[in-house]
Design an enzyme around this catalytic site. Structure first.
Site, PDB file in Angstrom:
ATOM      1  N   GLU A  50       0.852  -1.191   0.000  1.00 33.03           N
ATOM      2  CA  GLU A  50       0.000   0.000   0.000  1.00 33.03           C
ATOM      3  C   GLU A  50       0.890   1.244   0.000  1.00 33.03           C
ATOM      4  O   GLU A  50       1.920   1.283   0.668  1.00 33.03           O
ATOM      5  CB  GLU A  50      -0.891   0.006   1.250  1.00 33.03           C
ATOM      6  CG  GLU A  50      -1.828   1.216   1.300  1.00 33.03           C
ATOM      7  CD  GLU A  50      -2.729   1.255   2.537  1.00 33.03           C
ATOM      8  OE1 GLU A  50      -3.791   1.870   2.443  1.00 33.03           O
ATOM      9  OE2 GLU A  50      -2.365   0.669   3.581  1.00 33.03           O
ATOM     10  N   LYS A 119      -9.795   1.754  -2.703  1.00 30.43           N
ATOM     11  CA  LYS A 119     -10.060   1.295  -1.328  1.00 30.43           C
ATOM     12  C   LYS A 119     -11.506   1.582  -0.956  1.00 30.43           C
ATOM     13  O   LYS A 119     -11.980   2.716  -1.063  1.00 30.43           O
ATOM     14  CB  LYS A 119      -9.099   2.010  -0.378  1.00 30.43           C
ATOM     15  CG  LYS A 119      -9.084   1.488   1.049  1.00 30.43           C
ATOM     16  CD  LYS A 119      -7.971   2.208   1.805  1.00 30.43           C
ATOM     17  CE  LYS A 119      -7.701   1.636   3.167  1.00 30.43           C
ATOM     18  NZ  LYS A 119      -6.510   2.257   3.782  1.00 30.43           N
ATOM     19  N   CYS A 160      -5.690  -2.815   2.654  1.00 29.49           N
ATOM     20  CA  CYS A 160      -5.516  -2.554   4.084  1.00 29.49           C
ATOM     21  C   CYS A 160      -6.800  -2.723   4.904  1.00 29.49           C
ATOM     22  O   CYS A 160      -7.188  -3.829   5.233  1.00 29.49           O
ATOM     23  CB  CYS A 160      -4.897  -1.175   4.269  1.00 29.49           C
ATOM     24  SG  CYS A 160      -4.141  -0.951   5.906  1.00 29.49           S
TER      25      CYS A 160
END
Length: 283
Positions: A50, A119, A160
């Site tokens: 990331e 995301k 994440c």
């Protein structure tokens, strides 16, 4: 769930735990060098961490943000083609129509963009006395599922904080994914508590391989990443795990083992769809 007969049974996965600096061009050069090294070691799917081209932080996102295609993704496309690999480009801050996203791009062996994952779940947490972070101050969330095909298996993507949401992994498994990859940068509070636990949970719940690619730890950074990039098999075993420094993690993914586990414990045929369901509201 039927396993695709076309798939090759084993392949090598590599996770690049990059030491990210504040100099974007340096991050890109070193990332490409490590990708090339992984390819020479037989890796067929390679993932960056990331925020690989920029320090992680809401104050950095606007400064480092790029359009896609742009400088960073062009480099990723070129190195994927040069090495003839599937390249999961970690994530970068993306600018589009005045909004910023935390975005992962995937490139095929011909250098073509296969999918773009923004995301979905923004990292907004407040653990008193430990860590407070609010991605939503700067970033907008994505709104689509992201999978891509390889000759080995279908792969599902998250970034994440997406790892915490079991529904996403379940939908990916229902859609035939056998490997889930989450570029991620947990921190020194959530990392030791939940990083490995969440990966093993997602792997066992869905009988899939789960991989996470973290930046290397930089104790002088404003946000200190946990590191410990990891690969977990469908039995919940940790196949490979990095320390905290810059390194490449390799794991040989065995889809025959995945098929055996699903045969031995056939949870997909045993779900009580008359009682419950996880529903995808978008294709």
């Amino acid at each position: 769930m039927v396993l695709p007969g076309r798939a090759m049974a084993t392949f090598r996965l590599a996770l690049i735990q990059l030491q990210v600096s504040s100099i974007k061009s340096d991050n890109l050069t070193r990332a490409c060098g490590l990708i090339q090294k992984a390819a020479t070691q037989g890796a067929k799917i390679v993932s960056l961490p990331e925020c690989f081209n920029s320090p992680y932080g809401t104050n950095y996102f606007p400064e480092y943000a790029e359009k896609i295609p742009g400088e960073s993704t062009q480099k990723l496309s070129e190195v994927a083609k040069e090495c003839s690999i599937y390249l999961i480009g970690g994530s970068i801050p993306e600018e589009d129509s005045g909004k910023l996203y935390n975005t992962c791009t995937v490139f095929g062996p011909d250098g073509a963009l296969l999918v773009k994952h923004r995301k979905l779940h923004l990292f907004d947490i407040d653990v008193p006395g430990k860590i407070t972070f609010q991605e939503s101050k700067i970033l907008s969330p994505g709104d689509s599922f992201s999978t891509f095909e390889t000759p080995y298996c279908r792969v599902g993507l998250g970034i994440c904080y997406d790892l915490r949401f079991s529904e996403l992994a379940q939908i990916y498994a229902e859609r035939g994914c056998q490997l889930l990859v989450y570029p991620g940068a947990f921190n020194l509070t959530t990392g030791p508590a939940h990083w490995e636990l969440l990966q093993r949970g997602r792997a066992v719940d869905n009988q899939v391989y789960v991989a996470t690619a973290s930046p290397a730890r930089d104790d002088k950074a404003s946000y200190v990443a946990w590191g410990h990039s990891t690969v977990v098999n469908p039995w919940g075993e940790v196949l490979a795990k990095a320390g905290t420094g810059e390194t490449i993690v390799y794991a040989d993914i065995d889809l025959k083992k995945l098929a055996e586990i699903r045969q031995q414990i056939p949870i997909f045929n045993q779900k009580r769809s008359d009682l419950y369901a996880v529903e995808a509201k978008k294709p």
